[in-house]
Design a protein around this motif. Sequence first.
Motif, PDB file in Angstrom:
ATOM      1  N   VAL A 169       0.843  -1.196   0.000  1.00  0.00           N
ATOM      2  CA  VAL A 169       0.000   0.000   0.000  1.00  0.00           C
ATOM      3  C   VAL A 169       0.875   1.242   0.000  1.00  0.00           C
ATOM      4  N   VAL A 170       0.503   2.211  -0.817  1.00  0.00           N
ATOM      5  CA  VAL A 170       1.114   3.543  -0.753  1.00  0.00           C
ATOM      6  C   VAL A 170       0.034   4.520  -0.330  1.00  0.00           C
ATOM      7  N   LEU A 171       0.304   5.236   0.746  1.00  0.00           N
ATOM      8  CA  LEU A 171      -0.622   6.253   1.241  1.00  0.00           C
ATOM      9  C   LEU A 171      -0.051   7.625   0.896  1.00  0.00           C
ATOM     10  N   LEU A 172      -0.762   8.379   0.078  1.00  0.00           N
ATOM     11  CA  LEU A 172      -0.335   9.717  -0.320  1.00  0.00           C
ATOM     12  C   LEU A 172      -1.030  10.723   0.596  1.00  0.00           C
ATOM     13  N   ASP A 173      -0.272  11.276   1.516  1.00  0.00           N
ATOM     14  CA  ASP A 173      -0.859  12.156   2.524  1.00  0.00           C
ATOM     15  C   ASP A 173      -0.854  13.614   2.064  1.00  0.00           C
TER      16      ASP A 173
ATOM     17  N   PRO B 163      -1.792  24.875  -7.844  1.00  0.00           N
ATOM     18  CA  PRO B 163      -0.873  23.729  -7.961  1.00  0.00           C
ATOM     19  C   PRO B 163       0.507  24.187  -8.431  1.00  0.00           C
ATOM     20  N   GLU B 164       1.532  23.655  -7.788  1.00  0.00           N
ATOM     21  CA  GLU B 164       2.898  24.028  -8.161  1.00  0.00           C
ATOM     22  C   GLU B 164       3.196  23.716  -9.621  1.00  0.00           C
TER      23      GLU B 164
ATOM     24  N   TRP C  50      -2.734  12.636 -14.977  1.00  0.00           N
ATOM     25  CA  TRP C  50      -2.350  13.795 -14.179  1.00  0.00           C
ATOM     26  C   TRP C  50      -3.572  14.386 -13.463  1.00  0.00           C
ATOM     27  N   TRP C  51      -3.331  14.899 -12.270  1.00  0.00           N
ATOM     28  CA  TRP C  51      -4.334  15.742 -11.630  1.00  0.00           C
ATOM     29  C   TRP C  51      -4.459  17.026 -12.446  1.00  0.00           C
ATOM     30  N   ASP C  52      -3.317  17.663 -12.687  1.00  0.00           N
ATOM     31  CA  ASP C  52      -3.210  18.771 -13.643  1.00  0.00           C
ATOM     32  C   ASP C  52      -1.974  18.480 -14.484  1.00  0.00           C
ATOM     33  N   ALA C  53      -2.135  18.357 -15.796  1.00  0.00           N
ATOM     34  CA  ALA C  53      -1.001  18.066 -16.660  1.00  0.00           C
ATOM     35  C   ALA C  53      -0.018  19.230 -16.650  1.00  0.00           C
ATOM     36  N   PRO C  54       1.276  18.959 -16.774  1.00  0.00           N
ATOM     37  CA  PRO C  54       2.258  20.050 -16.808  1.00  0.00           C
ATOM     38  C   PRO C  54       2.050  20.924 -18.032  1.00  0.00           C
ATOM     39  N   PRO C  55       2.143  22.259 -17.885  1.00  0.00           N
ATOM     40  CA  PRO C  55       1.985  23.149 -19.036  1.00  0.00           C
ATOM     41  C   PRO C  55       3.037  22.845 -20.100  1.00  0.00           C
ATOM     42  N   PRO C  56       2.638  22.692 -21.359  1.00  0.00           N
ATOM     43  CA  PRO C  56       3.619  22.346 -22.406  1.00  0.00           C
ATOM     44  C   PRO C  56       4.771  23.330 -22.497  1.00  0.00           C
TER      45      PRO C  56
ATOM     46  N   ASP D 161       2.311  15.561  -7.009  1.00  0.00           N
ATOM     47  CA  ASP D 161       1.547  15.364  -8.239  1.00  0.00           C
ATOM     48  C   ASP D 161       2.261  14.403  -9.180  1.00  0.00           C
ATOM     49  N   LEU D 162       3.592  14.545  -9.300  1.00  0.00           N
ATOM     50  CA  LEU D 162       4.360  13.636 -10.148  1.00  0.00           C
ATOM     51  C   LEU D 162       4.294  12.220  -9.597  1.00  0.00           C
ATOM     52  N   LEU D 163       4.444  12.081  -8.291  1.00  0.00           N
ATOM     53  CA  LEU D 163       4.402  10.756  -7.673  1.00  0.00           C
ATOM     54  C   LEU D 163       3.075  10.066  -7.963  1.00  0.00           C
ATOM     55  N   LEU D 164       1.974  10.800  -7.846  1.00  0.00           N
ATOM     56  CA  LEU D 164       0.662  10.216  -8.126  1.00  0.00           C
ATOM     57  C   LEU D 164       0.597   9.697  -9.561  1.00  0.00           C
ATOM     58  N   ALA D 165       1.078  10.498 -10.518  1.00  0.00           N
ATOM     59  CA  ALA D 165       1.036  10.088 -11.928  1.00  0.00           C
ATOM     60  C   ALA D 165       1.894   8.848 -12.172  1.00  0.00           C
ATOM     61  N   LEU D 166       3.093   8.792 -11.582  1.00  0.00           N
ATOM     62  CA  LEU D 166       3.983   7.644 -11.804  1.00  0.00           C
ATOM     63  C   LEU D 166       3.452   6.389 -11.125  1.00  0.00           C
ATOM     64  N   LEU D 167       2.874   6.539  -9.935  1.00  0.00           N
ATOM     65  CA  LEU D 167       2.310   5.382  -9.251  1.00  0.00           C
ATOM     66  C   LEU D 167       1.171   4.764 -10.054  1.00  0.00           C
TER      67      LEU D 167
END
Length: 810
Positions: free
Chosen positions: A122-126, A349-350, A376-382, A136-142
């Motif tokens: 289990v991974v818990l993202l707090d 969002p950062e 992505w929660w919010d995709a990185p701006p191109p 945000d990156l961690l969520l996308a990669l997981l």
Amino acid sequence: MKLPELPDLPIRDVLDDVVETVTEHATAVLVAPPGTGKTTLVPLALAAAVSGRVVVAEPRRLAARAAAARMAALLGEQVGETVGYSVRGDRRVGRHTRIEVVTSGLLVRRLQDDPELAGVDVVLLDECHERHLDADLLLALLLDARAGLRPDLRILATSATVAAQRLSSVLGESTPVLRVEGRTHPVQTTYSPPLPRERIEAHVARTTRAALAGSAGDVLVFLPGAAEIRRTAALLDDVEVDVVPLHGRLSTTRQDTALRPGTRRRVVLSTAVAESSLTVPGVRAVVDSGLSRVPRIDRARGLSGLATVRVSAAVAEQRAGRAGREAPGRVWRCWAEYEHATLPAYPEPEIRTADLTRLALELACWGTADGQGLSWWDAPPPGGLAAGREVLVALGAVDVDGRVTDRGRRMARIGLHPRLARALLDGAAEVGVRCAAEVVSVLDDDTHLSGVDLVAGLRMLRREQPPRWRREVDRLARLVDGPPGEDDPAHVVALAYPERMARRRAPGSSSYLMVGGTAVTLPAGSGTGAPEWLAVGVATRDPGRSEGRIRLAAAADEQLARRAASPLLATTAEIEWIEGDVVARRTERLGAITLSENPIRDPDRAQLGAAVRRGLASDGLSVLPWAAEATALRRRLDFLHRTLGSPWPPADEESLLADLDTWLGPELATARRRADLQRIDTAAALRRLLPWPEAARLDELAPERLEVPSGSRPRLDYSADPPVLAVKVQEVFGWTQTPRLAGDRIPVVLHLLSPAQRPVAVTADLSSFWHTGWPQVRADLRGRYPKHAWPEDPTTVPAHRGTARNARRG
């Protein structure tokens, strides 16, 4: 794992539901206010329900350490037993650790190295609501790893205030959302707007005095950064309470002090670290400056760093809630009541506003340069991602197609911004490891210094040796290698920010123009004097001002500026090792644009030689021809070095590459291309490493072949450790002891073969084998090879080759 008696927190009543939902659906969102126990009780319950490890990702190091300490205390254990943590520069885990609390950035690196997250259930993202870039990156990669490699990986995203349905859709359409209501006490709100021209520190100090007078218990004060905390503490020096700072740059001991109850009333001056995932005990009042410090990039001016912004309404509500955690409380907000309605609803969002160079490198390491295909929660701006890739190309971290290079992977593993990783790697080679590590640590965290002059600041740090700075310098120094060099801080800054090399715009002026085209001002009393050239490490731009302000710099000169920014200013001759051969070409560039590219017909011999050396360093010794004789000699030398040490030289790849001139110098002096390397006699070259007079004993200590009793001379295999001699068992009849090498130090491992060359036994103790192993082997061989002689005692008969007839002849 057995759950301990848990404290009476709101989350306790729904723990079973949380565990059941996570195990059944694999992904879930848990929304619970601060103080409900989601950070500490949920991981304990999950660990009791699954067989693998539970990893908790926190946005900040301080929160990670505090969460681990709290869970360990609930279990009655020390941190590092059942519960541990890992943050940059600090790790406390053990063999039996079931719950590990890590920072989001560290888990990104771990996921890059092991996309399957072996052993993790289990991974818990707090604290997802904080919307940090790493989180945000961690969520996308997981989610990507889960979709491809780990469909069984369970992910629980927790938050205090968040757009839950949006997060649920990112995790998956069927992801359930659980909500827990907090047991909060009423909090009375007082608005305290600033006086005309009142500085933020004076304003907060004045409001804090009012809070001390108008409430009981401790006062938690939110300020944007460590500098404001320091100045506010000075203004409260006369109050009859303990004034305690709390921010991520403090030592572990001082952080722990702020998180424990005091012996008398306290004012805790904190950054955003205390908003949600940390509990500061004893708080009955909150003073909120209404400001926070967040990453920002000004791409037009090439400036990035931390900007001070207004908090969101959600953050203001969280901060106020800290006053009502244990009893009814009060919050003083340092702005006018009418302004509250103008606050943004949630934090920005950062990923939308920050420098994305490091994100671009992580994506390249993951194998998706543009982030396409990730959820992505919010995709990185191109635009931001493209700008980050341009920097990475300039640093050599990715190629022009966005593919990560070996250098880029090494930079990513350092765990710093790619610019700083480059400065550490190259600076270690050019100015020495220690100087590079010291400067990079300051560039990464300029709160170590209070002034603008980098050189003076380093002198102070070297004299005082503050523990946190010293630990970080030591950590960075362990990551790189380099020869001793000249102490040159400006050189390291230039390696990190070549486009920030700046020249004074006029004699006596405090205004400078950076190579990248941005004007910056040197503050009065900076301590640097007014040199013509500066290497600018940190510069920011205040709202409403066209010029940036220099916050950290070192005096430089034109030579360093030309060297640092030469790709932007000059036509350069490039002689490089590319795709296995030396390429010599002249490239004219203006910034990142290539104007022309032509082959160099008469390239510089020294540069050719350097390119060949770089080719050997990058591609390894495999570009050289390694005949059997050379390979055998190299293995024999390596054996003697391992066994006897000096003066026998090492012959491993790293050592040979580091000592090229000693053994390969004459050949490299004339090598111009790969074809020249292919003609080198590597065996003859290696013999230059033989130590004299010891070299005369090479064949005695490590013979290439070994004569056996039959008269044969089979070749020894030095690729094994210890060396192996493969020989037919009949040919060693008469031997009573195992032959030894290196002056009788090392016994040979005998691979004894049948007449058909098949192995029948392996031994390093021949005497023992004849007595204990031979009877069974003999019985087997007699049945399979009846025409051969198989004596009961092989030590008493002569060795021979072939059948029993040959044995009788012997």
